[in-house]
Design a protein around this motif. Structure first.
Motif, PDB file in Angstrom:
ATOM      1  N   GLY A  30       0.693  -1.342   0.007  1.00 35.65           N
ATOM      2  CA  GLY A  30      -0.086   0.021  -0.145  1.00 35.65           C
ATOM      3  C   GLY A  30       0.912   1.289   0.061  1.00 35.65           C
ATOM      4  N   THR A  31       0.521   2.008   0.962  1.00 37.63           N
ATOM      5  CA  THR A  31       1.313   3.423   1.042  1.00 37.63           C
ATOM      6  C   THR A  31       2.893   3.326   1.428  1.00 37.63           C
ATOM      7  N   TYR A  32       3.116   2.120   1.791  1.00 38.88           N
ATOM      8  CA  TYR A  32       4.449   1.962   1.998  1.00 38.88           C
ATOM      9  C   TYR A  32       5.197   1.130   0.941  1.00 38.88           C
ATOM     10  N   ARG A  33       4.383   0.969  -0.111  1.00 44.41           N
ATOM     11  CA  ARG A  33       5.063  -0.124  -1.084  1.00 44.41           C
ATOM     12  C   ARG A  33       6.780   0.340  -1.534  1.00 44.41           C
ATOM     13  N   MET A  34       6.757   1.667  -1.591  1.00 46.47           N
ATOM     14  CA  MET A  34       8.155   2.334  -1.892  1.00 46.47           C
ATOM     15  C   MET A  34       9.317   2.317  -0.935  1.00 46.47           C
ATOM     16  N   SER A  35       8.897   1.810   0.151  1.00 48.73           N
ATOM     17  CA  SER A  35       9.729   1.812   1.312  1.00 48.73           C
ATOM     18  C   SER A  35      11.296   1.152   1.138  1.00 48.73           C
ATOM     19  N   PRO A  36      11.144  -0.175   0.480  1.00 47.07           N
ATOM     20  CA  PRO A  36      12.439  -0.764   0.099  1.00 47.07           C
ATOM     21  C   PRO A  36      13.070  -0.143  -0.737  1.00 47.07           C
ATOM     22  N   PHE A  37      12.610   0.600  -1.725  1.00 45.11           N
ATOM     23  CA  PHE A  37      13.276   1.377  -2.865  1.00 45.11           C
ATOM     24  C   PHE A  37      14.079   2.540  -2.295  1.00 45.11           C
ATOM     25  N   LEU A  38      13.265   3.235  -1.279  1.00 42.59           N
ATOM     26  CA  LEU A  38      13.733   4.543  -0.853  1.00 42.59           C
ATOM     27  C   LEU A  38      14.402   4.508   0.449  1.00 42.59           C
ATOM     28  N   ARG A  39      14.977   3.302   0.722  1.00 38.37           N
ATOM     29  CA  ARG A  39      15.915   2.911   1.960  1.00 38.37           C
ATOM     30  C   ARG A  39      17.005   4.209   1.839  1.00 38.37           C
ATOM     31  N   ALA A  40      17.283   4.886   3.024  1.00 33.63           N
ATOM     32  CA  ALA A  40      18.306   5.782   3.124  1.00 33.63           C
ATOM     33  C   ALA A  40      19.750   5.000   3.075  1.00 33.63           C
ATOM     34  N   ASP A  41      19.585   3.782   3.570  1.00 34.07           N
ATOM     35  CA  ASP A  41      20.907   2.855   3.515  1.00 34.07           C
ATOM     36  C   ASP A  41      21.260   2.042   2.247  1.00 34.07           C
ATOM     37  N   TYR A  42      20.651   2.647   1.188  1.00 37.09           N
ATOM     38  CA  TYR A  42      20.787   1.786   0.083  1.00 37.09           C
ATOM     39  C   TYR A  42      22.256   1.753  -0.417  1.00 37.09           C
ATOM     40  N   VAL A  43      23.075   2.709   0.240  1.00 35.18           N
ATOM     41  CA  VAL A  43      24.350   2.577  -0.325  1.00 35.18           C
ATOM     42  C   VAL A  43      25.111   1.459   0.111  1.00 35.18           C
ATOM     43  N   ASP A  44      24.731   0.808   1.266  1.00 33.17           N
ATOM     44  CA  ASP A  44      25.319  -0.335   1.402  1.00 33.17           C
ATOM     45  C   ASP A  44      24.933  -1.680   0.604  1.00 33.17           C
ATOM     46  N   ASP A  45      24.311  -1.394  -0.288  1.00 34.85           N
ATOM     47  CA  ASP A  45      24.031  -2.342  -1.328  1.00 34.85           C
ATOM     48  C   ASP A  45      24.104  -1.935  -2.781  1.00 34.85           C
ATOM     49  N   ALA A  46      25.412  -2.447  -3.512  1.00 33.93           N
ATOM     50  CA  ALA A  46      25.439  -1.846  -4.739  1.00 33.93           C
ATOM     51  C   ALA A  46      24.549  -2.211  -5.894  1.00 33.93           C
ATOM     52  N   ASP A  47      23.757  -3.356  -5.665  1.00 35.58           N
ATOM     53  CA  ASP A  47      22.759  -3.710  -6.664  1.00 35.58           C
ATOM     54  C   ASP A  47      21.643  -3.229  -6.298  1.00 35.58           C
TER      55      ASP A  47
END
Length: 251
Positions: A151-168
């Motif tokens: 729902g409203t939180y569907r994008m949460s995994p995409f918009l993680r602030a710690d995305y830099v820890d995962d090159a993929d």
């Protein structure tokens, strides 16, 4: 989805508005067509004020378009597919090879994802990102860790602030080059925007023509008059008041 305000049929894929018949103007455009892209739980109605602002300052209806996604909280892949079809039709209807895109909030990363995944950098002349989580948000990281991914939180995994820890991670790929292609990039962010608590600079893009900060909240980044003036100036090449007396405006 209601496509009755568009000069083509989306077959229920998305809604929106645009074109000279919808806006009640002469056909054709001397300006690069503008595509407005809404954010989470919003729709094309968010941009009616921008359309009015542009129409009063010499734009015709064929230069003004806005999409409504088929889901209030669309995924980035679905936004990319719908934008590809929408912008493709705008190019066909207007006869223009390139458009300008103005996006708010979730629409910012959705547009960037579309450009990347469909390799449409040659379709876009200018991109304005308003309050977009280009470098994620702390709140999205917390929501994803808590398992809030629907729902409203569907994008949460995409918009993680710690995305830099995962090159993929998708944001890692998008941010390898934050301003790719022959596109003029601009961003606006607000000092009072709670979405960017502890990550205030997330909306800015390295290499942008301008990264502007306004003393407004999340919606204000889109709706505030100062933001509308900036968007108009960037896309038209004129300050809005350069044309004031020419078109008889008093406001």
């Amino acid at each position: 989805m209601d496509d009755s305000r568009l000069p083509w049929k989306s077959e229920g894929g998305y809604g929106g508005w645009g074109g000279h018949m919808y806006h009640g103007t002469d056909a054709g455009t001397e300006h690069t067509p503008v595509v407005f892209v809404h954010g989470n739980q919003r729709d094309a109605c968010d941009w009616e004020g921008h359309a009015e602002f542009f129409l009063k300052r010499s734009y015709r209806g064929d230069a003004l378009w806005a999409i409504t996604f088929d889901d209030g909280s669309p995924s980035h892949p679905s936004m990319a597919d719908q934008l590809d079809d929408f912008v493709g039709h705008v190019r066909e209807v207007t006869g223009r090879e390139r458009v300008a895109v103005v996006a708010h909030s979730l629409g910012v990363t959705g547009t960037r994802y579309w450009l990347y995944e469909h390799d449409r950098y040659d379709w876009v002349e200018a991109f304005v990102g308003l309050a977009g989580a280009n470098h994620g948000t702390v709140l999205s990281s917390w929501a994803a860790d808590a398992g809030l991914t629907r729902g409203t939180y569907r994008m949460s995994p995409f918009l993680r602030a710690d995305y830099v820890d995962d090159a993929d991670h998708p944001l890692s790929r998008l941010n390898e080059d934050e301003t790719p292609g022959e596109i003029d990039y601009y961003t606006v962010r607000g000092t009072e925007d709670p979405l960017f608590w502890r990550c205030a600079d997330s909306p800015a893009l390295e290499g942008a023509e301008e990264n502007v900060v306004l003393p407004v909240d999340h919606d204000g980044v889109r709706a505030d008059r100062r933001s509308k003036e900036l968007v108009f100036e960037w896309l038209s090449g004129h300050h809005p008041y350069d044309l004031r007396y020419h078109v008889g405006l008093l406001d």
